[in-house]
Design a protein around this motif. Sequence first.
Motif, PDB file in Angstrom:
ATOM      1  N   TYR A  74       0.804  -1.229   0.000  1.00 22.75           N
ATOM      2  CA  TYR A  74       0.000   0.000   0.000  1.00 22.75           C
ATOM      3  C   TYR A  74       0.838   1.282   0.000  1.00 22.75           C
ATOM      4  N   CYS A  75       2.154   1.134   0.132  1.00 21.78           N
ATOM      5  CA  CYS A  75       3.031   2.298   0.232  1.00 21.78           C
ATOM      6  C   CYS A  75       4.114   2.235  -0.838  1.00 21.78           C
ATOM      7  N   ALA A  76       4.462   3.394  -1.385  1.00 16.91           N
ATOM      8  CA  ALA A  76       5.506   3.511  -2.411  1.00 16.91           C
ATOM      9  C   ALA A  76       6.781   4.067  -1.775  1.00 16.91           C
ATOM     10  N   ASP A  77       7.903   3.664  -2.321  1.00 13.68           N
ATOM     11  CA  ASP A  77       9.203   4.212  -1.880  1.00 13.68           C
ATOM     12  C   ASP A  77       9.376   4.130  -0.366  1.00 13.68           C
ATOM     13  N   VAL A  78       9.105   2.951   0.203  1.00 15.70           N
ATOM     14  CA  VAL A  78       9.208   2.802   1.661  1.00 15.70           C
ATOM     15  C   VAL A  78      10.681   2.919   2.072  1.00 15.70           C
ATOM     16  N   PRO A  79      11.027   3.904   2.902  1.00 16.43           N
ATOM     17  CA  PRO A  79      12.433   4.062   3.285  1.00 16.43           C
ATOM     18  C   PRO A  79      12.864   2.982   4.263  1.00 16.43           C
ATOM     19  N   GLY A  80      14.143   2.706   4.290  1.00 17.86           N
ATOM     20  CA  GLY A  80      14.666   1.690   5.194  1.00 17.86           C
ATOM     21  C   GLY A  80      14.355   1.978   6.652  1.00 17.86           C
ATOM     22  N   VAL A  81      14.324   3.275   6.982  1.00 15.91           N
ATOM     23  CA  VAL A  81      14.090   3.644   8.378  1.00 15.91           C
ATOM     24  C   VAL A  81      12.684   3.234   8.838  1.00 15.91           C
ATOM     25  N   ALA A  82      11.746   3.093   7.895  1.00 16.46           N
ATOM     26  CA  ALA A  82      10.406   2.619   8.266  1.00 16.46           C
ATOM     27  C   ALA A  82      10.486   1.203   8.826  1.00 16.46           C
ATOM     28  N   TYR A  83      11.316   0.364   8.202  1.00 17.07           N
ATOM     29  CA  TYR A  83      11.467  -1.003   8.695  1.00 17.07           C
ATOM     30  C   TYR A  83      12.254  -1.033  10.003  1.00 17.07           C
ATOM     31  N   THR A  84      13.190  -0.097  10.154  1.00 16.05           N
ATOM     32  CA  THR A  84      13.912   0.006  11.429  1.00 16.05           C
ATOM     33  C   THR A  84      12.935   0.345  12.554  1.00 16.05           C
ATOM     34  N   LEU A  85      12.072   1.332  12.302  1.00 20.46           N
ATOM     35  CA  LEU A  85      11.077   1.713  13.308  1.00 20.46           C
ATOM     36  C   LEU A  85      10.104   0.566  13.577  1.00 20.46           C
ATOM     37  N   ALA A  86       9.663  -0.116  12.507  1.00 19.39           N
ATOM     38  CA  ALA A  86       8.747  -1.246  12.682  1.00 19.39           C
ATOM     39  C   ALA A  86       9.402  -2.344  13.519  1.00 19.39           C
ATOM     40  N   GLY A  87      10.679  -2.597  13.268  1.00 16.59           N
ATOM     41  CA  GLY A  87      11.384  -3.614  14.045  1.00 16.59           C
ATOM     42  C   GLY A  87      11.484  -3.256  15.515  1.00 16.59           C
ATOM     43  N   ARG A  88      11.552  -1.954  15.788  1.00 20.87           N
ATOM     44  CA  ARG A  88      11.693  -1.495  17.178  1.00 20.87           C
ATOM     45  C   ARG A  88      10.342  -1.339  17.883  1.00 20.87           C
ATOM     46  N   PHE A  89       9.317  -0.851  17.172  1.00 17.69           N
ATOM     47  CA  PHE A  89       8.081  -0.419  17.843  1.00 17.69           C
ATOM     48  C   PHE A  89       6.806  -1.145  17.390  1.00 17.69           C
ATOM     49  N   TRP A  90       6.879  -2.007  16.369  1.00 16.05           N
ATOM     50  CA  TRP A  90       5.682  -2.738  15.930  1.00 16.05           C
ATOM     51  C   TRP A  90       5.758  -4.182  16.401  1.00 16.05           C
ATOM     52  N   PRO A  91       4.629  -4.807  16.766  1.00 19.87           N
ATOM     53  CA  PRO A  91       3.334  -4.155  16.954  1.00 19.87           C
ATOM     54  C   PRO A  91       3.430  -3.135  18.089  1.00 19.87           C
ATOM     55  N   GLY A  92       2.725  -2.006  17.932  1.00 17.34           N
ATOM     56  CA  GLY A  92       2.784  -0.994  18.968  1.00 17.34           C
ATOM     57  C   GLY A  92       2.150   0.310  18.551  1.00 17.34           C
ATOM     58  N   PRO A  93       2.185   1.297  19.454  1.00 18.12           N
ATOM     59  CA  PRO A  93       1.446   2.542  19.256  1.00 18.12           C
ATOM     60  C   PRO A  93       2.188   3.568  18.402  1.00 18.12           C
ATOM     61  N   LEU A  94       2.612   3.140  17.211  1.00 18.88           N
ATOM     62  CA  LEU A  94       3.326   4.035  16.298  1.00 18.88           C
ATOM     63  C   LEU A  94       2.698   3.965  14.910  1.00 18.88           C
ATOM     64  N   THR A  95       2.324   5.137  14.383  1.00 15.77           N
ATOM     65  CA  THR A  95       1.841   5.269  13.007  1.00 15.77           C
ATOM     66  C   THR A  95       2.886   6.013  12.190  1.00 15.77           C
ATOM     67  N   MET A  96       3.216   5.456  11.022  1.00 20.18           N
ATOM     68  CA  MET A  96       4.191   6.088  10.127  1.00 20.18           C
ATOM     69  C   MET A  96       3.477   6.641   8.902  1.00 20.18           C
ATOM     70  N   ILE A  97       3.744   7.900   8.580  1.00 19.24           N
ATOM     71  CA  ILE A  97       3.220   8.509   7.361  1.00 19.24           C
ATOM     72  C   ILE A  97       4.192   8.213   6.224  1.00 19.24           C
ATOM     73  N   LEU A  98       3.671   7.544   5.166  1.00 19.05           N
ATOM     74  CA  LEU A  98       4.480   7.124   4.023  1.00 19.05           C
ATOM     75  C   LEU A  98       3.757   7.504   2.727  1.00 19.05           C
ATOM     76  N   LYS A  99       4.487   7.473   1.620  1.00 22.02           N
ATOM     77  CA  LYS A  99       3.857   7.713   0.316  1.00 22.02           C
ATOM     78  C   LYS A  99       2.880   6.573   0.024  1.00 22.02           C
ATOM     79  N   ARG A 100       1.706   6.914  -0.474  1.00 21.14           N
ATOM     80  CA  ARG A 100       0.687   5.905  -0.738  1.00 21.14           C
ATOM     81  C   ARG A 100       0.814   5.354  -2.154  1.00 21.14           C
ATOM     82  N   LYS A 101       0.284   4.150  -2.334  1.00 22.43           N
ATOM     83  CA  LYS A 101       0.103   3.588  -3.671  1.00 22.43           C
ATOM     84  C   LYS A 101      -1.334   3.842  -4.127  1.00 22.43           C
TER      85      LYS A 101
END
Length: 339
Positions: A74-101
């Motif tokens: 659902y997201c375009a051009d997902v930056p690596g840092v999004a996966y870093t944050l997901a690895g640290r805080f997901w599942p959890g109370p964090l929403t990331m704003i990313l480019k949509r598809k």
Amino acid sequence: MSVKTEKFRPDQVAEGAAVLRRGGLLGIPTETVYGLGANGLDPEAVARIFAAKGRPQDNPLILHVPSADWLERYCADVPGVAYTLAGRFWPGPLTMILKRKPAVPDRVTAGLDTVGMRCPDHMVTRAIIAAAGVPVAAPSGNTSGRPSPTSAADMLEDMDGKIDGIVDGGPCSVGVESTIVDLTVTPPRLLRPGGVTLEELEAVLGEVAVDPAVRRQMGEDEHPRAPGMKYRHYAPKAPVTVVKGAPADAARYIRRHLSEGEGVICFTEFVPLYAGHPVEPIGPADDPAEQARRVFDALRYFDETDVEHIWAMCPDEAGIGLAVANRLNKAAGFHIVEA
């Protein structure tokens, strides 16, 4: 139009998923607050969210997914840092704003070219999303402007007869909505404080800008990039005044200005100061995590009283205190005084 709202047990995953697949509205538990979920790829189902809540059309929604593996769908051009944050805080109370598809409907994003993505820390809700096979668009499960629900009973107060079903997954452990960070700008920008603190984000991302709307009211001509930024949220029926300052100073200020027919939201140790007035404690002054769990319950409590005005003590902005302060300030329409 009134519907019969079915109540599902946590083990009724298939039944909950079926509601979503057929375009229905489903109350879902998360660790933050209860959400009002619909198939995030179905514009008509998403439109029913706005109708049930009375939600402004320019207020975007968040897509909930069961794992970071779904981001690329659902997201375009997902930056690596999004996966870093997901690895640290997901599942959890964090929403990331990313480019949509293009698969993500305009109704979800309020026409923006970005979308908020979150993986909630509630096993039942993740199982329902996975079984439905679609991302779930879900704002908090309250009538727009009212305090967010932290239990199924809270949500049914607002939504019984308006939604197809609700899953009772117990009380929410965090109590305020997710942190929202925009990863499409440099430096990343905090759009809404929540259960993942600014300090925790900075430890991973380095510099994080804080959007001005975290600490002030957005103007009518400003367009929100995330839920909860623009409109008066979390508000009880009576007007609220937030009192900032050291806890003892704030407590004395409220005591001096408190009138007949007014109520108080305060830290637990100051309850005796306000004998004879409706008081709702939100936890000790040094326990902002407990304050986060109780702040919406406190705001809702006063809707069951006839108070004409509410005074609220405010934590400092360290850690999750920033999220509690933000919710109280929004409940007050940013009517804040310094003790």
